[in-house]
Design an enzyme around this catalytic site. Structure first.
Site, short mmCIF file in Angstrom:
data_model
loop_
_atom_site.label_atom_id
_atom_site.label_comp_id
_atom_site.label_asym_id
_atom_site.label_seq_id
_atom_site.Cartn_x
_atom_site.Cartn_y
_atom_site.Cartn_z
CB SER A 142 -25.23 17.23 14.34
OG SER A 142 -24.81 18.38 13.64
CD GLU A 246 -30.65 17.28 11.99
OE1 GLU A 246 -30.89 18.44 12.38
OE2 GLU A 246 -29.48 16.85 11.84
CG HIS A 316 -29.08 20.81 15.13
ND1 HIS A 316 -29.21 19.93 14.07
CD2 HIS A 316 -27.74 20.94 15.34
CE1 HIS A 316 -28.00 19.55 13.66
NE2 HIS A 316 -27.11 20.14 14.41
#
Length: 348
Positions: A142, A246, A316
């Site tokens: 992330s 992502e 995630h």
């Protein structure tokens, strides 16, 4: 882990030239890459918080217990439980913890407690010379994409995009960790199949955008965080790389804007292959209408005519691949897989 308030707009960029590290006598250099030292059970790992603050003490406790359950001794950054607004301490405090742990010869790996936002603020404060001199495992995803990109650009060190310390350490993630870090396998990344009482599988499906195979070093991470570094010296070179991406909670129009940024800065035209993981919560909203992710990939990725697929277990999600950023892989877009071609640890 919504980064929208922090990231705001992204700047478009020209050519970005990585500064590759000179290496260390303790680590192997392979093709301009710096490899971290291998891990063993009983080693000391550090828990640091380079991004957002943890909301409660339980998250910090769970991170420590998970590392201990994996067989490690645990050392914590001096400010890993601190708070400065939404951040886990001031920029100087968070960067200081990272620099200290890279410089500590007893620490063999650094695991980020969580993501969120704020890691990009640290990039000018990191001691890249110390990181080159003490190459070790860095794990997180992330917002930690900012660290992966900067360290790859400035030192060539292979880092690892995967579970955070306070995240889920389920059976799949633990198996990934042990195979990669302890057994040091040349991993094949193939989605697990779960029929979930369905006639045909619905979960963990991959979809080919353009078929074929490609080889190259992995670069990427979170799409929002990566594109926010455009125009800075903290993005690695994209030439001949396999780009993996992502994201989470981003409307398709925002994904469109970010893919446009990568196209305008020339990154997409230089990559050899493309892997998209999950974009969790990225469905079109209410209103007049919206492009879908399928349409965006048709607009931006298909015209590149390079091997490309989507749906890899990256992002995630509860069960996720641990991806070596900078590792050399071969991807098969028809099969929806990729595999390591070379070791990612010194001396392997």
């Amino acid at each position: 882990m919504d980064r929208r308030r922090f990231l705001g707009g992204t700047a478009l960029a020209g050519a970005l030239l990585p500064l590759m590290g000179t290496g260390s006598v303790l680590a192997a250099q392979r093709g301009g890459r710096l490899l971290p030292l291998p891990l063993e059970k009983g080693d000391t790992v550090a828990l640091v918080s380079p991004s957002a603050a943890s909301s409660d003490q339980l998250s910090l406790q769970l991170a420590r217990e998970a590392m201990e359950a994996l067989g490690f001794k645990v050392r914590t950054g001096a400010h890993y439980g601190a708070r400065y607004g939404h951040l886990a301490g001031t920029d100087a405090e968070r960067a200081g913890d990272l620099n200290a742990m890279f410089g500590d010869r007893q620490v063999k790996a650094i695991v980020c407690v969580r993501g969120g936002s704020g890691a990009a603020r640290l990039l000018p404060l990191l001691d890249y010379a110390a990181i080159r001199a003490n190459p070790k495992v860095l794990l997180g995803y992330s917002d930690i994409t900012a660290l992966h990109c900067a360290i790859q650009a400035k030192t060539g060190l292979v880092t690892f995009h995967g579970p955070i310390g306070s995240g889920s350490w389920n059976r799949f993630n633990v198996d990934q960790f042990e195979r990669l870090f302890f057994k040091r396998e040349l991993m094949e990344y193939r989605n697990s199949v779960d029929t979930d009482d369905e006639l045909v599988p619905r979960k963990n499906r991959t979809s080919t955008i353009t078929g074929g195979t490609a080889r190259g070093e992995l670069v990427g991470g979170n799409l929002t965080v990566l594109t926010a570094l455009a125009g800075s010296p903290y993005l690695p070179d994209f030439n001949g790389k396999i780009l993996f991406l992502e994201d989470v909670d981003e409307a398709p129009y925002r994904v469109d804007r970010m893919l446009s940024t990568l196209k305008l800065m020339g990154a997409l035209d230089r990559i050899a292959g493309f892997i998209f993981g999950e974009c969790t919560g990225c469905t079109p909203g209410d209103g007049y209408g919206s492009l879908t992710l399928d349409q965006l990939f048709a607009d931006y990725i298909a015209p590149l005519k390079i091997p490309a697929f989507r749906g890899a277990m990256i992002g995630h999600i509860r069960e996720q691949f641990i991806v070596p950023v900078g590792g050399r892989v071969e991807m098969d877009a028809d099969a929806g897989t990729f595999r390591l071609l070379e070791p990612v640890f010194a001396g392997s």
